[in-house]
Design a protein around this motif. Structure first.
Motif, PDB file in Angstrom:
ATOM      1  N   ILE A 126      -1.838  -2.945  12.195  1.00  0.00           N
ATOM      2  CA  ILE A 126      -2.059  -1.678  12.888  1.00  0.00           C
ATOM      3  C   ILE A 126      -2.269  -0.566  11.864  1.00  0.00           C
ATOM      4  CG2 ILE A 126      -0.623  -2.411  14.823  1.00  0.00           C
ATOM      5  CD1 ILE A 126       1.518  -0.428  13.774  1.00  0.00           C
ATOM      6  N   THR A 127      -2.926   0.506  12.310  1.00  0.00           N
ATOM      7  CA  THR A 127      -3.135   1.680  11.465  1.00  0.00           C
ATOM      8  C   THR A 127      -2.031   2.687  11.759  1.00  0.00           C
ATOM      9  OG1 THR A 127      -5.527   1.347  11.480  1.00  0.00           O
ATOM     10  CG2 THR A 127      -4.724   3.521  10.831  1.00  0.00           C
ATOM     11  N   LYS A 128      -1.336   3.117  10.712  1.00  0.00           N
ATOM     12  CA  LYS A 128      -0.261   4.086  10.842  1.00  0.00           C
ATOM     13  C   LYS A 128      -0.667   5.363  10.131  1.00  0.00           C
ATOM     14  CE  LYS A 128       4.729   4.586  10.162  1.00  0.00           C
ATOM     15  NZ  LYS A 128       5.954   3.966   9.598  1.00  0.00           N
ATOM     16  N   ASP A 129      -0.629   6.489  10.828  1.00  0.00           N
ATOM     17  CA  ASP A 129      -1.096   7.761  10.281  1.00  0.00           C
ATOM     18  C   ASP A 129      -0.033   8.405   9.394  1.00  0.00           C
ATOM     19  OD1 ASP A 129      -3.578   7.577  11.494  1.00  0.00           O
ATOM     20  OD2 ASP A 129      -2.854   8.492  13.343  1.00  0.00           O
ATOM     21  N   ALA A 130       0.445   7.626   8.448  1.00  0.00           N
ATOM     22  CA  ALA A 130       1.407   8.127   7.465  1.00  0.00           C
ATOM     23  C   ALA A 130       1.547   7.079   6.368  1.00  0.00           C
ATOM     24  CB  ALA A 130       2.768   8.383   8.112  1.00  0.00           C
ATOM     25  N   PRO A 131       1.730   7.489   5.115  1.00  0.00           N
ATOM     26  CA  PRO A 131       1.974   6.514   4.047  1.00  0.00           C
ATOM     27  C   PRO A 131       3.322   5.831   4.239  1.00  0.00           C
ATOM     28  CG  PRO A 131       1.352   8.669   3.165  1.00  0.00           C
ATOM     29  CD  PRO A 131       1.663   8.859   4.618  1.00  0.00           C
ATOM     30  N   LYS A 132       3.572   4.805   3.455  1.00  0.00           N
ATOM     31  CA  LYS A 132       4.816   4.050   3.549  1.00  0.00           C
ATOM     32  C   LYS A 132       6.015   4.960   3.280  1.00  0.00           C
ATOM     33  CE  LYS A 132       7.190  -0.026   1.661  1.00  0.00           C
ATOM     34  NZ  LYS A 132       7.396  -0.662   2.980  1.00  0.00           N
ATOM     35  N   GLY A 133       6.986   4.935   4.184  1.00  0.00           N
ATOM     36  CA  GLY A 133       8.210   5.704   4.017  1.00  0.00           C
ATOM     37  C   GLY A 133       8.083   7.179   4.319  1.00  0.00           C
ATOM     38  N   ASP A 134       6.927   7.614   4.848  1.00  0.00           N
ATOM     39  CA  ASP A 134       6.702   9.036   5.093  1.00  0.00           C
ATOM     40  C   ASP A 134       7.233   9.440   6.462  1.00  0.00           C
ATOM     41  OD1 ASP A 134       5.179  11.540   4.124  1.00  0.00           O
ATOM     42  OD2 ASP A 134       4.507  11.293   6.194  1.00  0.00           O
ATOM     43  N   LYS A 135       8.074  10.464   6.508  1.00  0.00           N
ATOM     44  CA  LYS A 135       8.603  10.962   7.772  1.00  0.00           C
ATOM     45  C   LYS A 135       8.279  12.441   8.000  1.00  0.00           C
ATOM     46  CE  LYS A 135      12.465   7.691   8.003  1.00  0.00           C
ATOM     47  NZ  LYS A 135      13.950   7.530   8.103  1.00  0.00           N
ATOM     48  N   ASP A 136       8.053  13.179   6.915  1.00  0.00           N
ATOM     49  CA  ASP A 136       7.818  14.606   7.043  1.00  0.00           C
ATOM     50  C   ASP A 136       6.551  15.075   6.341  1.00  0.00           C
ATOM     51  OD1 ASP A 136       8.562  14.234   4.446  1.00  0.00           O
ATOM     52  OD2 ASP A 136      10.344  15.507   4.510  1.00  0.00           O
ATOM     53  N   GLY A 137       5.680  14.121   5.939  1.00  0.00           N
ATOM     54  CA  GLY A 137       4.450  14.497   5.262  1.00  0.00           C
ATOM     55  C   GLY A 137       4.573  14.645   3.758  1.00  0.00           C
ATOM     56  N   SER A 138       5.767  14.422   3.221  1.00  0.00           N
ATOM     57  CA  SER A 138       5.985  14.621   1.782  1.00  0.00           C
ATOM     58  C   SER A 138       5.452  13.462   0.944  1.00  0.00           C
ATOM     59  CB  SER A 138       7.486  14.793   1.503  1.00  0.00           C
ATOM     60  OG  SER A 138       8.209  13.625   1.895  1.00  0.00           O
ATOM     61  N   LYS A 139       5.148  12.329   1.580  1.00  0.00           N
ATOM     62  CA  LYS A 139       4.683  11.152   0.841  1.00  0.00           C
ATOM     63  C   LYS A 139       3.164  11.122   0.672  1.00  0.00           C
ATOM     64  CE  LYS A 139       8.758   9.092   0.473  1.00  0.00           C
ATOM     65  NZ  LYS A 139       9.395   8.771  -0.818  1.00  0.00           N
ATOM     66  N   ILE A 140       2.455  12.016   1.351  1.00  0.00           N
ATOM     67  CA  ILE A 140       1.004  12.070   1.182  1.00  0.00           C
ATOM     68  C   ILE A 140       0.706  12.541  -0.243  1.00  0.00           C
ATOM     69  CG2 ILE A 140      -1.115  13.222   1.930  1.00  0.00           C
ATOM     70  CD1 ILE A 140       0.069  13.412   4.717  1.00  0.00           C
ATOM     71  N   ARG A 141      -0.107  11.781  -0.954  1.00  0.00           N
ATOM     72  CA  ARG A 141      -0.376  12.132  -2.342  1.00  0.00           C
ATOM     73  C   ARG A 141      -1.876  12.057  -2.642  1.00  0.00           C
ATOM     74  NH1 ARG A 141       1.117   6.745  -2.403  1.00  0.00           N
ATOM     75  NH2 ARG A 141       0.073   5.377  -3.929  1.00  0.00           N
ATOM     76  N   THR A 142      -2.280  12.818  -3.645  1.00  0.00           N
ATOM     77  CA  THR A 142      -3.655  12.811  -4.110  1.00  0.00           C
ATOM     78  C   THR A 142      -3.683  12.249  -5.521  1.00  0.00           C
ATOM     79  OG1 THR A 142      -4.237  14.720  -2.741  1.00  0.00           O
ATOM     80  CG2 THR A 142      -5.677  14.219  -4.600  1.00  0.00           C
ATOM     81  N   VAL A 143      -4.501  11.214  -5.721  1.00  0.00           N
ATOM     82  CA  VAL A 143      -4.508  10.460  -6.964  1.00  0.00           C
ATOM     83  C   VAL A 143      -5.821  10.667  -7.707  1.00  0.00           C
ATOM     84  CG1 VAL A 143      -4.288   8.150  -7.962  1.00  0.00           C
ATOM     85  CG2 VAL A 143      -3.066   8.712  -5.845  1.00  0.00           C
ATOM     86  N   PRO A 144      -5.773  11.039  -9.009  1.00  0.00           N
ATOM     87  CA  PRO A 144      -7.005  11.083  -9.802  1.00  0.00           C
ATOM     88  C   PRO A 144      -7.521   9.669 -10.062  1.00  0.00           C
ATOM     89  CG  PRO A 144      -5.099  11.570 -11.175  1.00  0.00           C
ATOM     90  CD  PRO A 144      -4.598  11.486  -9.772  1.00  0.00           C
ATOM     91  N   VAL A 145      -8.833   9.489 -10.006  1.00  0.00           N
ATOM     92  CA  VAL A 145      -9.433   8.158 -10.085  1.00  0.00           C
ATOM     93  C   VAL A 145     -10.245   8.031 -11.365  1.00  0.00           C
ATOM     94  CG1 VAL A 145     -10.883   6.476  -8.886  1.00  0.00           C
ATOM     95  CG2 VAL A 145      -9.557   8.140  -7.576  1.00  0.00           C
ATOM     96  N   TYR A 146     -10.126   6.872 -12.030  1.00  0.00           N
ATOM     97  CA  TYR A 146     -10.925   6.620 -13.221  1.00  0.00           C
ATOM     98  C   TYR A 146     -12.416   6.658 -12.875  1.00  0.00           C
ATOM     99  CZ  TYR A 146      -6.509   4.857 -15.163  1.00  0.00           C
ATOM    100  OH  TYR A 146      -5.217   4.725 -15.591  1.00  0.00           O
ATOM    101  N   PRO A 147     -13.242   7.179 -13.781  1.00  0.00           N
ATOM    102  CA  PRO A 147     -14.689   7.288 -13.494  1.00  0.00           C
ATOM    103  C   PRO A 147     -15.341   5.968 -13.117  1.00  0.00           C
ATOM    104  CG  PRO A 147     -14.136   8.584 -15.435  1.00  0.00           C
ATOM    105  CD  PRO A 147     -12.893   7.805 -15.070  1.00  0.00           C
ATOM    106  N   ASP A 148     -14.948   4.853 -13.765  1.00  0.00           N
ATOM    107  CA  ASP A 148     -15.593   3.571 -13.449  1.00  0.00           C
ATOM    108  C   ASP A 148     -15.228   3.095 -12.047  1.00  0.00           C
ATOM    109  OD1 ASP A 148     -12.931   3.083 -14.517  1.00  0.00           O
ATOM    110  OD2 ASP A 148     -13.427   0.951 -14.470  1.00  0.00           O
ATOM    111  N   ILE A 149     -13.998   3.383 -11.594  1.00  0.00           N
ATOM    112  CA  ILE A 149     -13.608   3.012 -10.234  1.00  0.00           C
ATOM    113  C   ILE A 149     -14.353   3.890  -9.234  1.00  0.00           C
ATOM    114  CG2 ILE A 149     -11.707   2.881  -8.579  1.00  0.00           C
ATOM    115  CD1 ILE A 149      -9.829   2.230 -10.825  1.00  0.00           C
ATOM    116  N   LEU A 150     -14.514   5.162  -9.564  1.00  0.00           N
ATOM    117  CA  LEU A 150     -15.264   6.066  -8.695  1.00  0.00           C
ATOM    118  C   LEU A 150     -16.710   5.598  -8.541  1.00  0.00           C
ATOM    119  CD1 LEU A 150     -14.188   8.635  -7.301  1.00  0.00           C
ATOM    120  CD2 LEU A 150     -15.385   9.957  -9.046  1.00  0.00           C
TER     121      LEU A 150
END
Length: 259
Positions: free
Chosen positions: A160-184
């Motif tokens: 199932i699709t869950k609209d929250a990251p693992k262990g997230d209850k208040d939105g504090s677990k949402i994170r933004t990750v920088p991506v290596y150029p080759d992966i991008l």
């Protein structure tokens, strides 16, 4: 009763564990389920390697407690039932050479394209559910970042699709990750390839997910495990550096954090 107070995933977990218990015990009247049957069932699951024996005991204890409180039964058989301890598997982390071999094997895998997924997990420590829940709208190609606001997680045999990251209850677990150029760059090519697949498939369903199988349908979580097992088998048959059997997608996260 539970559905009104817990998340959808938690409720489905409860339901799944009750269904497992019914299959093991068989059809019996509530009154006839005793402590011996409860202990025997939990011990059988432990022998079979089921990891959530303690949670199953908790779920069934609550279910039978409801029956007890409403005078359907006179004693809760799971109140003092014993949940045997299960051995937890030790985490595995690949060496840098092993990771390179695995990623090389991913370049030649057949079927659903997943090459960027293995890079995200083994180099940027994405969880399996986070990669499966990734949508194109989460990727900022200009800034070179990925935001992780959701996950696709298994519940029993379903995903199932869950609209929250693992262990997230208040939105504090949402994170933004920088991506290596080759992966991008892999993700850019992956998007173009997906658009070509979409144009060639009249039954395509545009779900917006980055990783999809036939007709645009996102894959089940256990399918990712099977694909990883096939990659390991192919890599081990071709080279001297053996990859550990039984490797799981979460071990690739450990690899990224370790290296």
């Amino acid at each position: 009763i539970k559905a009104a107070h817990v998340s959808e995933k938690t409720f489905l977990d409860y339901k799944y564990q009750c269904e497992l218990a019914i299959d093991k015990i068989g059809r019996e009247r509530l009154m006839s389920v005793d402590r011996l049957m409860a202990d025997t069932m939990l011990a059988a699951f432990a022998r079979e390697g089921y990891k959530n024996v303690a949670q199953m005991r908790m779920v069934l204890r609550q279910a039978f407690e409801y029956a007890f409180d409403n005078d359907y039964i006179h004693k809760n058989p799971f109140q003092k039932a014993v949940a045997p301890r299960t051995r937890h598997r030790k985490a595995i982390a690949l060496t840098d050479i092993q990771r390179t071999i695995l990623l090389d094997a991913a370049r030649t895998e057949d079927g659903m394209p997943l090459l960027p997924l293995w890079h995200l997990e083994s180099r940027l420590a994405f969880r399996r559910g986070e990669t499966l829940g990734l949508m194109w709208s989460d990727i900022d190609f200009k800034r070179g970042t990925i935001t992780i606001p959701r996950q696709r997680t298994p519940v029993g045999n379903a995903t199932i699709t869950k609209d929250a990251p693992k262990g997230d209850k208040d939105g504090s677990k949402i994170r933004t990750v920088p991506v290596y150029p080759d992966i991008l760059e892999m993700l850019r090519k992956h998007k173009v390839d997906q658009m070509q697949r979409q144009l060639a498939d009249i039954d395509w369903n545009d779900t917006g997910f980055v990783f999809v199988g036939a007709h645009g349908k996102p894959p089940a979580a256990n399918r990712i495990n099977k694909r990883l097992a096939k990659m390991i088998e192919r890599a081990n048959s071709a080279g001297p550096f053996l990859l550990p059997k039984g490797l799981r997608p979460h071990d690739l996260r450990h690899t990224a954090l370790f290296l």
